[in-house]
Scaffold this motif. Structure first.
Motif, PDB file in Angstrom:
ATOM      1  N   LYS A   1       0.816  -1.230   0.000  1.00 25.68           N
ATOM      2  CA  LYS A   1       0.000   0.000   0.000  1.00 25.68           C
ATOM      3  C   LYS A   1       0.844   1.273   0.000  1.00 25.68           C
ATOM      4  O   LYS A   1       0.529   2.235  -0.701  1.00 25.68           O
TER       5      LYS A   1
ATOM      6  N   TYR B   1       2.480   1.787  -3.480  1.00 30.27           N
ATOM      7  CA  TYR B   1       1.478   2.141  -4.488  1.00 30.27           C
ATOM      8  C   TYR B   1       0.997   3.577  -4.281  1.00 30.27           C
ATOM      9  O   TYR B   1       0.763   4.310  -5.238  1.00 30.27           O
TER      10      TYR B   1
ATOM     11  N   GLU C   1       1.287   6.625  -6.960  1.00 28.88           N
ATOM     12  CA  GLU C   1       0.136   7.452  -7.327  1.00 28.88           C
ATOM     13  C   GLU C   1       0.448   8.937  -7.115  1.00 28.88           C
ATOM     14  O   GLU C   1       0.166   9.776  -7.978  1.00 28.88           O
TER      15      GLU C   1
ATOM     16  N   LEU D   1       6.632   1.343 -11.455  1.00 28.98           N
ATOM     17  CA  LEU D   1       6.392   0.673 -10.179  1.00 28.98           C
ATOM     18  C   LEU D   1       6.807  -0.790 -10.312  1.00 28.98           C
ATOM     19  O   LEU D   1       6.158  -1.558 -11.030  1.00 28.98           O
TER      20      LEU D   1
ATOM     21  N   SER E   1       6.833  -4.119  -8.727  1.00 30.52           N
ATOM     22  CA  SER E   1       6.002  -4.618  -7.630  1.00 30.52           C
ATOM     23  C   SER E   1       6.102  -6.112  -7.436  1.00 30.52           C
ATOM     24  O   SER E   1       5.968  -6.891  -8.384  1.00 30.52           O
TER      25      SER E   1
ATOM     26  N   THR F   1       0.976  -8.372  -4.953  1.00 34.85           N
ATOM     27  CA  THR F   1       0.044  -7.614  -4.109  1.00 34.85           C
ATOM     28  C   THR F   1      -1.368  -7.839  -4.630  1.00 34.85           C
ATOM     29  O   THR F   1      -1.566  -8.416  -5.692  1.00 34.85           O
TER      30      THR F   1
ATOM     31  N   THR G   1      -3.302  -1.134 -10.247  1.00 35.91           N
ATOM     32  CA  THR G   1      -2.243  -0.223 -10.671  1.00 35.91           C
ATOM     33  C   THR G   1      -2.763   1.210 -10.652  1.00 35.91           C
ATOM     34  O   THR G   1      -3.799   1.498 -11.230  1.00 35.91           O
TER      35      THR G   1
ATOM     36  N   ARG H   1       3.541  -0.436 -14.474  1.00 34.63           N
ATOM     37  CA  ARG H   1       3.848  -1.431 -13.438  1.00 34.63           C
ATOM     38  C   ARG H   1       4.576  -2.632 -14.028  1.00 34.63           C
ATOM     39  O   ARG H   1       4.180  -3.162 -15.057  1.00 34.63           O
TER      40      ARG H   1
END
Ligand code: CTP
Ligand code: CA
Length: 227
Positions: A39, A42, A46, A57, A59, A62, A66, A72
């Motif tokens: 979280k 992300y 954002e 991103l 990642s 999760t 996106t 991503r």
């Protein structure tokens, strides 16, 4: 009275942000990982995209959608995360290491499911240390402005400052993860943003608001402005 919002224009700048946990296989059906939800990372992606930056991103696994305008790259293991970061690094202006990277992986991943029957006693997993993605970025040839996170359960500031120094970072966000309901896998957080010569305490707030505050703190340093 609200302080005037320091709106920095990140247009034309590229962020790489790592987020979420990494996952290290033990055998085809089992792995080592942690409780990171992704979280915070992300929310940072954002906020940076909202401020005009191009955001990549990287990642781990999760359950999150996106964020709008964010590119991503999904990875699972630490090695994959490192490779993805290295691939994008030449064009990176700001790197934020927010992922909860698994410090260790199993030395030899079993190719078949480990069976109880084959072992008279519990198997002994041999672990080896993973590469430190953040440290490698900070010590790369042309390092971006590099921001780390420090998840600590004790000696928050001292431990975070040690990481700032040891990893040669421009900034570190020190996170007390000892408090139930804060930090790992929760919606809110409190933190101290530390650099070599500054300190800013952030009270408990949502990860959304904290992300905006962190991007703002980076802007002040990166563009060398005083507010
Ligand atoms: N990090 C990383 N690669 C690793 C381990 C950590 O990029 N292999 C990054 C994290 O994304 C975070 C920072 O390093 O930004 C600090 O992570 P943390 O786990 O708090 O520190 P460690 O250096 O791993 O030390 P320890 O776990 O022993 O506290
Ligand atoms: Ca660690």
């Amino acid at each position: 009275k609200k302080a005037p919002e320091a709106k920095q224009d990140w247009q034309g700048k590229t962020f790489i942000i790592t987020a979420g946990p990494t996952r290290e296989a033990i055998d085809p059906v089992r792995y080592i990982s942690n409780h990171s939800s992704g979280k915070m990372g992300y929310a940072l992606a954002e906020a940076a995209a909202h401020a005009g930056a191009k955001v990549i991103l990287v990642s781990g696994p999760t359950q999150l959608p996106t964020p709008t305008g964010v590119q991503r790259v999904d990875v699972e293991t630490t090695e994959q995360m490192l490779n993805a970061v290295q691939q994008q690094l030449p064009n990176c202006d700001v790197f934020i290491g927010c992922a909860a990277v698994s410090d260790y992986r199993v030395a030899e991943v079993a190719s078949q499911k480990i069976k109880k029957e084959q072992n008279n006693q519990p198997p002994q997993l041999k672990l080896v240390q993973n590469p430190d993605i953040l440290q490698q970025v900070a010590s790369s040839e042309k390092p971006p402005f590099t921001v780390g996170f420090a998840a600590e359960t004790e000696n928050l500031k001292a431990n975070a400052l040690r990481k700032l120094e040891r990893k040669q970072l421009q900034m570190i966000v020190a996170n007390d993860v000892s408090q139930v309901g804060l930090g790992f896998n929760s919606d809110s957080n409190n933190a101290i943003i530390l650099s070599k010569d500054s300190e800013q305490s952030l009270p408990t707030m949502s990860k959304h608001d904290m992300a905006i505050a962190i991007i703002d703190a980076i802007a002040k340093r990166y563009f060398n402005t005083t507010a």
